[in-house]
Design a protein around this motif. Structure first.
Motif, PDB file in Angstrom:
ATOM      1  N   MET A  92       0.792  -1.178   0.071  1.00 28.76           N
ATOM      2  CA  MET A  92      -0.010   0.019   0.069  1.00 28.76           C
ATOM      3  C   MET A  92       0.857   1.295  -0.116  1.00 28.76           C
ATOM      4  SD  MET A  92      -3.087   1.199   2.634  1.00 28.76           S
ATOM      5  CE  MET A  92      -3.881  -0.262   2.249  1.00 28.76           C
ATOM      6  N   LYS A  93       0.429   2.261  -0.881  1.00 32.39           N
ATOM      7  CA  LYS A  93       1.383   3.477  -0.851  1.00 32.39           C
ATOM      8  C   LYS A  93       1.204   4.098   0.441  1.00 32.39           C
ATOM      9  CE  LYS A  93       0.376   4.399  -5.761  1.00 32.39           C
ATOM     10  NZ  LYS A  93      -0.103   5.455  -6.750  1.00 32.39           N
ATOM     11  N   GLN A  94       2.390   4.681   0.797  1.00 34.57           N
ATOM     12  CA  GLN A  94       2.585   5.680   2.131  1.00 34.57           C
ATOM     13  C   GLN A  94       1.463   6.730   2.200  1.00 34.57           C
ATOM     14  OE1 GLN A  94       4.379   3.921   3.900  1.00 34.57           O
ATOM     15  NE2 GLN A  94       6.323   4.617   4.101  1.00 34.57           N
ATOM     16  N   SER A  95       0.924   7.396   1.174  1.00 33.59           N
ATOM     17  CA  SER A  95       0.175   8.288   1.117  1.00 33.59           C
ATOM     18  C   SER A  95      -1.173   7.743   1.436  1.00 33.59           C
ATOM     19  CB  SER A  95       0.017   9.045  -0.106  1.00 33.59           C
ATOM     20  OG  SER A  95      -0.532   8.033  -1.221  1.00 33.59           O
ATOM     21  N   ILE A  96      -1.607   6.663   1.144  1.00 36.66           N
ATOM     22  CA  ILE A  96      -2.867   6.112   1.394  1.00 36.66           C
ATOM     23  C   ILE A  96      -2.627   5.624   2.978  1.00 36.66           C
ATOM     24  CG2 ILE A  96      -4.296   4.059   1.148  1.00 36.66           C
ATOM     25  CD1 ILE A  96      -3.509   4.433  -1.646  1.00 36.66           C
ATOM     26  N   THR A  97      -1.622   5.117   3.398  1.00 37.78           N
ATOM     27  CA  THR A  97      -1.521   4.687   4.810  1.00 37.78           C
ATOM     28  C   THR A  97      -1.634   5.915   5.553  1.00 37.78           C
ATOM     29  OG1 THR A  97       0.006   2.864   4.382  1.00 37.78           O
ATOM     30  CG2 THR A  97       0.046   3.501   6.544  1.00 37.78           C
ATOM     31  N   ARG A  98      -0.974   6.982   5.363  1.00 38.69           N
ATOM     32  CA  ARG A  98      -1.009   8.554   6.139  1.00 38.69           C
ATOM     33  C   ARG A  98      -2.580   8.719   6.252  1.00 38.69           C
ATOM     34  NH1 ARG A  98       3.807   9.337   3.344  1.00 38.69           N
ATOM     35  NH2 ARG A  98       5.628   9.707   4.954  1.00 38.69           N
ATOM     36  N   PHE A  99      -2.968   8.684   5.123  1.00 40.03           N
ATOM     37  CA  PHE A  99      -4.758   9.034   5.218  1.00 40.03           C
ATOM     38  C   PHE A  99      -5.440   8.344   6.022  1.00 40.03           C
ATOM     39  CE2 PHE A  99      -8.931   8.576   3.255  1.00 40.03           C
ATOM     40  CZ  PHE A  99      -9.125   9.810   3.358  1.00 40.03           C
ATOM     41  N   PHE A 100      -5.081   7.080   5.916  1.00 37.47           N
ATOM     42  CA  PHE A 100      -6.038   6.070   6.931  1.00 37.47           C
ATOM     43  C   PHE A 100      -5.556   6.338   8.171  1.00 37.47           C
ATOM     44  CE2 PHE A 100      -6.506   2.086   3.885  1.00 37.47           C
ATOM     45  CZ  PHE A 100      -7.434   2.963   3.163  1.00 37.47           C
ATOM     46  N   LEU A 101      -4.396   6.784   8.582  1.00 40.23           N
ATOM     47  CA  LEU A 101      -3.812   6.847  10.065  1.00 40.23           C
ATOM     48  C   LEU A 101      -4.427   8.372  10.397  1.00 40.23           C
ATOM     49  CD1 LEU A 101      -0.079   5.824   9.836  1.00 40.23           C
ATOM     50  CD2 LEU A 101      -1.890   4.865  10.807  1.00 40.23           C
ATOM     51  N   PHE A 102      -4.800   8.996   9.620  1.00 40.59           N
ATOM     52  CA  PHE A 102      -5.367  10.304  10.007  1.00 40.59           C
ATOM     53  C   PHE A 102      -6.915  10.087  10.556  1.00 40.59           C
ATOM     54  CE2 PHE A 102      -8.021  14.108   8.685  1.00 40.59           C
ATOM     55  CZ  PHE A 102      -7.375  14.976   9.559  1.00 40.59           C
ATOM     56  N   GLN A 103      -7.582   9.139  10.231  1.00 35.98           N
ATOM     57  CA  GLN A 103      -8.660   8.737  10.879  1.00 35.98           C
ATOM     58  C   GLN A 103      -8.572   8.688  12.239  1.00 35.98           C
ATOM     59  OE1 GLN A 103     -10.788   9.113   8.220  1.00 35.98           O
ATOM     60  NE2 GLN A 103      -9.004   9.188   7.020  1.00 35.98           N
ATOM     61  N   GLY A 104      -7.576   8.457  12.875  1.00 34.96           N
ATOM     62  CA  GLY A 104      -7.538   8.351  14.422  1.00 34.96           C
ATOM     63  C   GLY A 104      -7.691   9.841  14.928  1.00 34.96           C
ATOM     64  N   LEU A 105      -7.472  10.924  14.323  1.00 35.79           N
ATOM     65  CA  LEU A 105      -7.697  12.183  14.763  1.00 35.79           C
ATOM     66  C   LEU A 105      -9.143  12.805  14.188  1.00 35.79           C
ATOM     67  CD1 LEU A 105      -4.594  14.159  13.184  1.00 35.79           C
ATOM     68  CD2 LEU A 105      -4.895  13.033  15.820  1.00 35.79           C
ATOM     69  N   LEU A 106      -9.760  12.139  13.178  1.00 37.56           N
ATOM     70  CA  LEU A 106     -10.760  12.615  12.805  1.00 37.56           C
ATOM     71  C   LEU A 106     -12.082  11.908  13.817  1.00 37.56           C
ATOM     72  CD1 LEU A 106     -12.561  13.974  10.577  1.00 37.56           C
ATOM     73  CD2 LEU A 106     -12.353  11.923   9.184  1.00 37.56           C
ATOM     74  N   ILE A 107     -11.905  10.598  14.147  1.00 39.09           N
ATOM     75  CA  ILE A 107     -12.698   9.995  14.835  1.00 39.09           C
ATOM     76  C   ILE A 107     -13.243  10.664  16.017  1.00 39.09           C
ATOM     77  CG2 ILE A 107     -13.475   7.470  15.863  1.00 39.09           C
ATOM     78  CD1 ILE A 107     -11.796   6.280  13.768  1.00 39.09           C
ATOM     79  N   PRO A 108     -12.282  11.035  16.955  1.00 41.08           N
ATOM     80  CA  PRO A 108     -12.708  11.529  18.201  1.00 41.08           C
ATOM     81  C   PRO A 108     -13.326  12.881  17.850  1.00 41.08           C
ATOM     82  CG  PRO A 108     -10.341  10.649  18.340  1.00 41.08           C
ATOM     83  CD  PRO A 108     -10.720  10.569  16.722  1.00 41.08           C
ATOM     84  N   PHE A 109     -12.764  13.714  16.883  1.00 37.62           N
ATOM     85  CA  PHE A 109     -13.360  14.786  16.462  1.00 37.62           C
ATOM     86  C   PHE A 109     -15.000  14.834  16.298  1.00 37.62           C
ATOM     87  CE2 PHE A 109     -14.882  18.236  13.533  1.00 37.62           C
ATOM     88  CZ  PHE A 109     -14.708  19.217  14.247  1.00 37.62           C
ATOM     89  N   ILE A 110     -15.129  13.789  15.266  1.00 35.31           N
ATOM     90  CA  ILE A 110     -16.687  13.523  14.972  1.00 35.31           C
ATOM     91  C   ILE A 110     -17.552  13.190  16.348  1.00 35.31           C
ATOM     92  CG2 ILE A 110     -18.252  11.943  13.796  1.00 35.31           C
ATOM     93  CD1 ILE A 110     -16.101  11.765  11.685  1.00 35.31           C
ATOM     94  N   PHE A 111     -17.016  12.145  17.082  1.00 38.63           N
ATOM     95  CA  PHE A 111     -17.714  11.668  18.354  1.00 38.63           C
ATOM     96  C   PHE A 111     -17.849  12.906  19.262  1.00 38.63           C
ATOM     97  CE2 PHE A 111     -17.723  10.246  22.419  1.00 38.63           C
ATOM     98  CZ  PHE A 111     -18.575   9.135  22.472  1.00 38.63           C
ATOM     99  N   TRP A 112     -16.909  13.581  19.547  1.00 30.97           N
ATOM    100  CA  TRP A 112     -17.258  14.559  20.629  1.00 30.97           C
ATOM    101  C   TRP A 112     -18.293  15.723  20.134  1.00 30.97           C
ATOM    102  CZ3 TRP A 112     -17.021  13.188  25.443  1.00 30.97           C
ATOM    103  CH2 TRP A 112     -15.897  12.233  25.648  1.00 30.97           C
ATOM    104  N   LEU A 113     -17.826  15.958  18.774  1.00 28.77           N
ATOM    105  CA  LEU A 113     -18.634  17.174  18.342  1.00 28.77           C
ATOM    106  C   LEU A 113     -20.253  16.674  18.356  1.00 28.77           C
ATOM    107  CD1 LEU A 113     -19.144  19.821  16.731  1.00 28.77           C
ATOM    108  CD2 LEU A 113     -18.668  18.851  14.542  1.00 28.77           C
ATOM    109  N   SER A 114     -20.370  15.357  17.815  1.00 32.18           N
ATOM    110  CA  SER A 114     -21.884  14.828  17.869  1.00 32.18           C
ATOM    111  C   SER A 114     -22.426  14.741  19.274  1.00 32.18           C
ATOM    112  CB  SER A 114     -21.759  13.501  17.257  1.00 32.18           C
ATOM    113  OG  SER A 114     -21.070  12.481  17.766  1.00 32.18           O
ATOM    114  N   VAL A 115     -21.704  14.405  20.142  1.00 30.91           N
ATOM    115  CA  VAL A 115     -22.044  14.509  21.726  1.00 30.91           C
ATOM    116  C   VAL A 115     -22.262  15.697  22.148  1.00 30.91           C
ATOM    117  CG1 VAL A 115     -21.370  14.136  24.007  1.00 30.91           C
ATOM    118  CG2 VAL A 115     -21.097  12.426  22.245  1.00 30.91           C
TER     119      VAL A 115
END
Length: 200
Positions: free
Chosen positions: A1-24
Motif C-alpha cells: 500500500m502507498k505511504q500516502s494512503i497509509t497516512r490518510f488512513f492513520l489520519f482517521q485516528g484524529l478525525l474519529i474523536p473529533f466527530i464523536f465529541w462534536l456529535s455528543v
C-alpha cells in the motif's frame, strides 16, 4: 500500500474523536435538561430521543472510519515489525460502536456489548507492554495513561446511590476520553514512524 494512503488512513485516528465529541456536544444541546455529568451518551441515541438520528449517523461513521484506521495501523506494524496484538483494541472499538449504532438504548440488546469493552481496554495495555521500540516511548506512556483513564469505569461498581444517580455520565465519559487519548497518540505516533522510515 502507498505511504500516502497509509497516512490518510492513520489520519482517521484524529478525525474519529473529533466527530464523536462534536456529535455528543450537539446532541446534548438538542435534548432539554440533558446533563453530560449525570446522563449517559447512550441516552443521546436512545429510541425516541431528539438526537437519535444524529447519534446513529455519527456512531456508524466513527465505527466505519475505524476500519481504515485499523488497516493503516496494521500496515505500519507490518512494515516496522511491531506486534499486532494491541490492534485488538481498535477491533473492540469498531464492534462496540457498531453495536451501539445498530441497537439503540432502549433495545434489550443494547447493553449486551459490555464484554467488548475488555478488548478496547486490552489494546492500550498491550501497546504499553509490547511496543518497546526506540521512538515509541511517548506512545507507550500515553497508551498506559489511556488504559488507566478507562479504568475509571470501575467506579460504576461502587454501590453508591449518589454516584449512580448523579455521576453515571461522567464516569462513562472516562472510557471515551481514554480511547480518544489513545487514538490521537496512535495516529500521531505512527505518522511519525512513517516519516522517520521515509527519511532512511
Amino acid at each position: 500500500m502507498k505511504q500516502s494512503i497509509t497516512r490518510f488512513f492513520l489520519f482517521q485516528g484524529l478525525l474519529i474523536p473529533f466527530i464523536f465529541w462534536l456529535s455528543v456536544i450537539v446532541a446534548g444541546m438538542q435534548n432539554e435538561n440533558y446533563s453530560h455529568v449525570r446522563d449517559t451518551i447512550s441516552a443521546l441515541g436512545a429510541i425516541g430521543a431528539k438526537s437519535e438520528n444524529l447519534m446513529e449517523i455519527s456512531t456508524w461513521l466513527c465505527s466505519l472510519l475505524s476500519i481504515p484506521f485499523l488497516i493503516g495501523l496494521f500496515n505500519v506494524c507490518h512494515q516496522e515489525k511491531l506486534k499486532k496484538a494491541p490492534l485488538l483494541g481498535i477491533v473492540g472499538f469498531t464492534v462496540m460502536l457498531g453495536w451501539a449504532a445498530f441497537y439503540h438504548s432502549g433495545n434489550p440488546m443494547h447493553s449486551k456489548s459490555g464484554p467488548i469493552l475488555l478488548l478496547l481496554l486490552l489494546g492500550p495495555l498491550l501497546a504499553a507492554i509490547l511496543w518497546k521500540r526506540k521512538g515509541l516511548k511517548n506512545l507507550r506512556i500515553l497508551s498506559l495513561i489511556s488504559f488507566f483513564i478507562m479504568l475509571f469505569i470501575l467506579i460504576r461498581a461502587i454501590p453508591s446511590e449518589t454516584i449512580q444517580m448523579n455521576y453515571t455520565g461522567l464516569i462513562q465519559r472516562f472510557v471515551h476520553f481514554g480511547w480518544t487519548v489513545w487514538f490521537i497518540a496512535l495516529s500521531l505516533g505512527f505518522l511519525r514512524l512513517l516519516n522517520i522510515s521515509a527519511k532512511k
